[in-house]
Design a protein around this motif. Sequence first.
Motif, PDB file in Angstrom:
ATOM      1  N   LEU B 468       0.840  -1.202   0.000  1.00 19.75           N
ATOM      2  CA  LEU B 468       0.000   0.000   0.000  1.00 19.75           C
ATOM      3  C   LEU B 468       0.877   1.255   0.000  1.00 19.75           C
ATOM      4  N   GLU B 469       1.944   1.202   0.817  1.00 25.21           N
ATOM      5  CA  GLU B 469       2.843   2.339   0.888  1.00 25.21           C
ATOM      6  C   GLU B 469       3.546   2.538  -0.451  1.00 25.21           C
ATOM      7  N   GLU B 470       3.933   1.410  -1.057  1.00 28.30           N
ATOM      8  CA  GLU B 470       4.620   1.510  -2.349  1.00 28.30           C
ATOM      9  C   GLU B 470       3.698   2.125  -3.397  1.00 28.30           C
ATOM     10  N   ALA B 471       2.431   1.729  -3.369  1.00 26.09           N
ATOM     11  CA  ALA B 471       1.477   2.293  -4.328  1.00 26.09           C
ATOM     12  C   ALA B 471       1.410   3.807  -4.170  1.00 26.09           C
ATOM     13  N   SER B 472       1.368   4.224  -2.923  1.00 30.44           N
ATOM     14  CA  SER B 472       1.291   5.652  -2.657  1.00 30.44           C
ATOM     15  C   SER B 472       2.545   6.380  -3.147  1.00 30.44           C
ATOM     16  N   ARG B 473       3.709   5.718  -2.940  1.00 33.75           N
ATOM     17  CA  ARG B 473       4.974   6.312  -3.384  1.00 33.75           C
ATOM     18  C   ARG B 473       4.986   6.447  -4.900  1.00 33.75           C
ATOM     19  N   ILE B 474       4.490   5.402  -5.580  1.00 32.58           N
ATOM     20  CA  ILE B 474       4.472   5.424  -7.040  1.00 32.58           C
ATOM     21  C   ILE B 474       3.607   6.578  -7.527  1.00 32.58           C
ATOM     22  N   LEU B 480       7.286  10.826   3.983  1.00 33.78           N
ATOM     23  CA  LEU B 480       6.599  11.312   5.189  1.00 33.78           C
ATOM     24  C   LEU B 480       5.103  11.384   4.974  1.00 33.78           C
ATOM     25  N   THR B 481       4.692  11.765   3.748  1.00 39.39           N
ATOM     26  CA  THR B 481       3.261  11.799   3.437  1.00 39.39           C
ATOM     27  C   THR B 481       2.680  10.392   3.547  1.00 39.39           C
ATOM     28  N   VAL B 482       3.445   9.421   3.076  1.00 42.22           N
ATOM     29  CA  VAL B 482       2.996   8.035   3.166  1.00 42.22           C
ATOM     30  C   VAL B 482       2.799   7.650   4.629  1.00 42.22           C
ATOM     31  N   LEU B 483       3.772   8.002   5.456  1.00 43.42           N
ATOM     32  CA  LEU B 483       3.676   7.669   6.872  1.00 43.42           C
ATOM     33  C   LEU B 483       2.418   8.283   7.482  1.00 43.42           C
ATOM     34  N   ARG B 484       2.173   9.554   7.117  1.00 43.64           N
ATOM     35  CA  ARG B 484       1.062  10.276   7.721  1.00 43.64           C
ATOM     36  C   ARG B 484      -0.284   9.765   7.190  1.00 43.64           C
ATOM     37  N   GLN B 485      -0.339   9.533   5.857  1.00 48.50           N
ATOM     38  CA  GLN B 485      -1.652   9.277   5.265  1.00 48.50           C
ATOM     39  C   GLN B 485      -1.966   7.795   5.079  1.00 48.50           C
ATOM     40  N   THR B 487       0.312   4.807   6.477  1.00 50.06           N
ATOM     41  CA  THR B 487       0.759   3.897   7.526  1.00 50.06           C
ATOM     42  C   THR B 487       0.054   4.174   8.861  1.00 50.06           C
ATOM     43  N   ALA B 488       0.064   5.453   9.275  1.00 49.11           N
ATOM     44  CA  ALA B 488      -0.509   5.770  10.582  1.00 49.11           C
ATOM     45  C   ALA B 488      -1.973   5.345  10.694  1.00 49.11           C
ATOM     46  N   PRO B 489      -2.831   5.682   9.703  1.00 47.28           N
ATOM     47  CA  PRO B 489      -4.222   5.226   9.842  1.00 47.28           C
ATOM     48  C   PRO B 489      -4.349   3.706   9.893  1.00 47.28           C
ATOM     49  N   LEU B 490      -3.490   3.004   9.158  1.00 42.67           N
ATOM     50  CA  LEU B 490      -3.567   1.545   9.202  1.00 42.67           C
ATOM     51  C   LEU B 490      -3.174   1.008  10.572  1.00 42.67           C
ATOM     52  N   LEU B 491      -2.326   1.753  11.251  1.00 41.39           N
ATOM     53  CA  LEU B 491      -1.851   1.301  12.559  1.00 41.39           C
ATOM     54  C   LEU B 491      -2.648   1.898  13.710  1.00 41.39           C
ATOM     55  N   ARG B 492      -3.832   2.420  13.394  1.00 33.98           N
ATOM     56  CA  ARG B 492      -4.588   3.134  14.422  1.00 33.98           C
ATOM     57  C   ARG B 492      -4.677   2.350  15.739  1.00 33.98           C
ATOM     58  N   ALA B 493      -5.035   1.082  15.647  1.00 34.80           N
ATOM     59  CA  ALA B 493      -5.198   0.279  16.864  1.00 34.80           C
ATOM     60  C   ALA B 493      -3.894   0.230  17.650  1.00 34.80           C
ATOM     61  N   ASN B 494      -2.768   0.101  16.947  1.00 29.63           N
ATOM     62  CA  ASN B 494      -1.476   0.049  17.632  1.00 29.63           C
ATOM     63  C   ASN B 494      -1.122   1.389  18.263  1.00 29.63           C
ATOM     64  N   ILE B 495      -1.524   2.457  17.546  1.00 27.25           N
ATOM     65  CA  ILE B 495      -1.224   3.778  18.098  1.00 27.25           C
ATOM     66  C   ILE B 495      -1.970   3.975  19.414  1.00 27.25           C
ATOM     67  N   PRO B 567      -8.313  10.909  11.986  1.00 26.66           N
ATOM     68  CA  PRO B 567      -9.763  10.710  11.876  1.00 26.66           C
ATOM     69  C   PRO B 567     -10.104  10.026  10.556  1.00 26.66           C
ATOM     70  N   PRO B 568     -11.177   9.229  10.531  1.00 26.34           N
ATOM     71  CA  PRO B 568     -11.510   8.438   9.353  1.00 26.34           C
ATOM     72  C   PRO B 568     -11.633   9.297   8.077  1.00 26.34           C
ATOM     73  N   GLN B 569     -12.190  10.523   8.199  1.00 27.63           N
ATOM     74  CA  GLN B 569     -12.441  11.302   6.980  1.00 27.63           C
ATOM     75  C   GLN B 569     -11.149  11.743   6.295  1.00 27.63           C
ATOM     76  N   ALA B 570     -10.034  11.747   7.046  1.00 31.27           N
ATOM     77  CA  ALA B 570      -8.771  12.221   6.466  1.00 31.27           C
ATOM     78  C   ALA B 570      -8.212  11.241   5.440  1.00 31.27           C
ATOM     79  N   ARG B 571      -8.786  10.030   5.423  1.00 29.87           N
ATOM     80  CA  ARG B 571      -8.210   9.035   4.524  1.00 29.87           C
ATOM     81  C   ARG B 571      -8.688   9.198   3.093  1.00 29.87           C
ATOM     82  N   GLY B 572      -9.756   9.968   2.883  1.00 25.63           N
ATOM     83  CA  GLY B 572     -10.354  10.304   1.597  1.00 25.63           C
ATOM     84  C   GLY B 572     -10.131   9.364   0.512  1.00 25.63           C
TER      85      GLY B 572
END
Lengths: 354, 572
Positions: B468-474, B480-485, B487-495, B567-572
């Motif tokens: 997923l991160e690679e797709a975003s990079r492509i 850093l945008t990848v991390l923010r948009q 990775t972090a939402p995917l790891l919400r439970a861990n956060i 927040p969920p809406q930020a994932r657009g």
Amino acid sequence: MRSTHSRQANHALATALAALLVAPCAARAQSAGTYEVTPELIAAAEKEGKVVWYTSADTEVVERLANDFHAKYPKIEVSTERSGAERNFQRINQEYGSDLHVVDIYEASDAVQFPIFKRAGWLAKSLPAEVVKLWPKNGVDPDGEFATARANLSVIAYNTKFIKPADAPTSLASLLDPKWRGKMVKAHPGYSGTIMTATYVISHALGWDYFEKLGHQRVMQVQSSSDPPKKLALGERPVMADGNEYNIHILAEKGVPVVPVYAPEGTPFVPGNAAILKDAPHPNAAKLYFAYIYSLEGQQGLSDVGGLRSLHPGVKEKAGRVPLSQIKLLESDPVALEKEIETIKQKYEQYFGT
Amino acid sequence: MAPESSAALAAPARGFDAFRPLAGLLIAVLAALVALPFFWLCWYALTDAKGAFTTANFIALATDPTMTKPFVLALAMAACVSALSCAIAAPLAWLVARTDMPGRGAVRALVMASYVTPPFLGAVAWEFLAAPNSGLINQAWRWAFDLDPFDALVDIYTFEGLVFVIACYTFPYVFTLVATALDRVPTDLEEASAILGARGARTLSRVTMPLVLPALLAGALIAFLQALTMFGSPAILAMPAGFHVITTKIWSLFQYPPRLGLAAAASFPLLIITILLLRGQAWLLGRGNYAVVGGKSGRARPTKLGAWRWPAAGFAGIVLGLTVALPYLALLKTALTSEVAGPLTLDSLTLHNFHFVLFELSSTRLALRNTFLLGFGAATIGVVIALAAAWLVARGKSRLTGALGFLAMAPVAIPGVVLGVALFLSYSRPPLQLYGTLWILLIAFLTIEMPAGYQQFASALRGLHPELEEASRILGASRLTVLRQITAPLLRANIVAAWCFIFIGAIRELSATILLTTSNTKLVSVIIYDLNESGDLGAISVLGILLLVITFAVVAVANRLPVLGGPPQARG
């Protein structure tokens, strides 16, 4: 209970000591640091609005003193830092070692600390006029840097719910009786100034041999000298080998069945000194609160509510308490004690395990 | 910062990628957090009062029986705690994860409650329960069998008592690790075993157990280290019992006249033991191929306990009764009565303790404010640093990021009381004069809790496929945008989990903070310690209850908040 014989034997000494303690030193010159509570001082103190003090007296007693002061001067908050004398000493050393001056007034049951502070130049030459005028000579530093704010005794005590007065311990020596094995609680000289003083004077009066034998009695070890009376009241142990007399007073007057014992060998007398720090962040509020602690009102409160002994000649002791003049006291020498602290701690750990 | 230009070159086509400078900055921050205290520790241990080199402290450490005995006792205690924790936690975890025992969900929740309880508070509660004479259990025992005063069933002021109390609050570590591992054991392996004719017990011992053994070992290790470095419970229980463990001994070296050099030197054996154990664990786990390869393979089939269902529930009930229900009830009773040892009757019922703590004790409000402010601060900043560090390590391949991983895990080897000593030595002098401020406590919490947060993210990122991160990079996003948009939402439970871990860790902490607080920077844990020292048991109970209630509320809210982790809406 002490025998009539030993009571008579002690009487002469007790009277002499009491005279020394209570006789005011009339001819003392007022030094430069002596002050009165004036409207200007009150105004300046109220402007500062806060005073911070470190104390080693019992939590409820000091919080009450602070609250009484706050009720009288509502614009001044009192921040009370209560802990064992040795713990507070460690804390102020850490702070001053880091040039942190957060505390205004320092009060402790360990008399050794004050000459050390004095040498370090941390104390202000500042005493209320009332103290200079009324206090006995041995209750005031000759240079006017600190004075005895309260006096405490470290006593033996027992809980009458578990022990009949006839069976109770009568002396320090009687605590070595095997029947008290596993039944006693005592505080620790490494954490409590009162017990450091008590250990010093008892080790001189009876020798270390006494503590070595006491160490074999499976004594429950707590830190603060405030704690043994509370363990006694709980019924956790029926006998207290040492601890604060004033907590016993407070508990007994609340109806808790605890009784102090004044040993014929002598009872350690522990002056609790107090001083204003030279670098106090709230110098005026410090002076005002300091004066309140030594005032008749403050001292009578410490005596009535706190069960403490006062050097203020105007203080009236509650009925039912044994007057100081009838108790054989063991007094310490703070300067000599300082040199022995390491030895005392080492010996103590050797005999009691901590 | 130097690597900036090369970072720009290494960045993808569009925009500025802050990956390299961020890595550099994080390394600098973590190195400062870890290296500076360590330097001062060495300095004090190896120099005398005049600043000359000396080995006197280490010689005293090895030869003075008052130093060696606490070490031996602490090691023995830690070994016992570790064994007891495993003996309680492993069966409990199996019952919860793999059987049809009734009330499994409730057991999991209550084990967490036991984790939230600060160990020093648990120790105080167990004093109320099992002090030999005034303890409620012993009173009930004497009453039930009409025994003499001073006949005791249990005595908490003993080595065994101390082991028991510490195990009560370390077994959740083992439980969580083993239960999670059991959840992950692929059922196809177990089914294969069953098809080949193995009975339940045989499958358990030959298939399931070996698969969760690494988790159990890791749990045993954590329990051992926790016990070895714990200060609060021994400080409350070991002294009345008449012995020191190494942490309380180090603490006593700070009393007048302080022996800082010896205290610093005494920290080194603890450090070395910790590092050796961690190495040993890595070696053990690296030797056999324990990794579960299969990934998810359907829901595990719970073992039917049949007639054993209720005895099993009884076992869980006893464990939770001893670790949660009884201590909490004892605290509540003590908070509400005037006489600690007396019975709870309408006459002895009082709100005096609440009134005293809330309105008379001058430090209560300041301490509560400081405690929760620092908890929030440490948890929030800690999550950001730990996530960034774990992500850099997982996705970056350079030697730089390897160092980052080491630094983030290094504090695990520093016992709290040692860290307290080291931080005090580091930050109590110019130019970093932080002692007396909340900053030094924030640094302490961040340092202590960093490994827990880092490990949470490191293991989560291993399970997160980078596609997923690679797709975003492509599609042109910077790392850093990848991390923010992404990775972090995917790891919400861990956060959320990491945040709660750090928050609770900060609330529980006493060993480092006891040396670092001043009157303006008081914490509830330190007040409780001071109140215990003077025997103000009612006040402790009230403060303890306040602390627990607020902690539970914060953890509950944190788990429901949509904003943490984006927040969920930020994932657009």
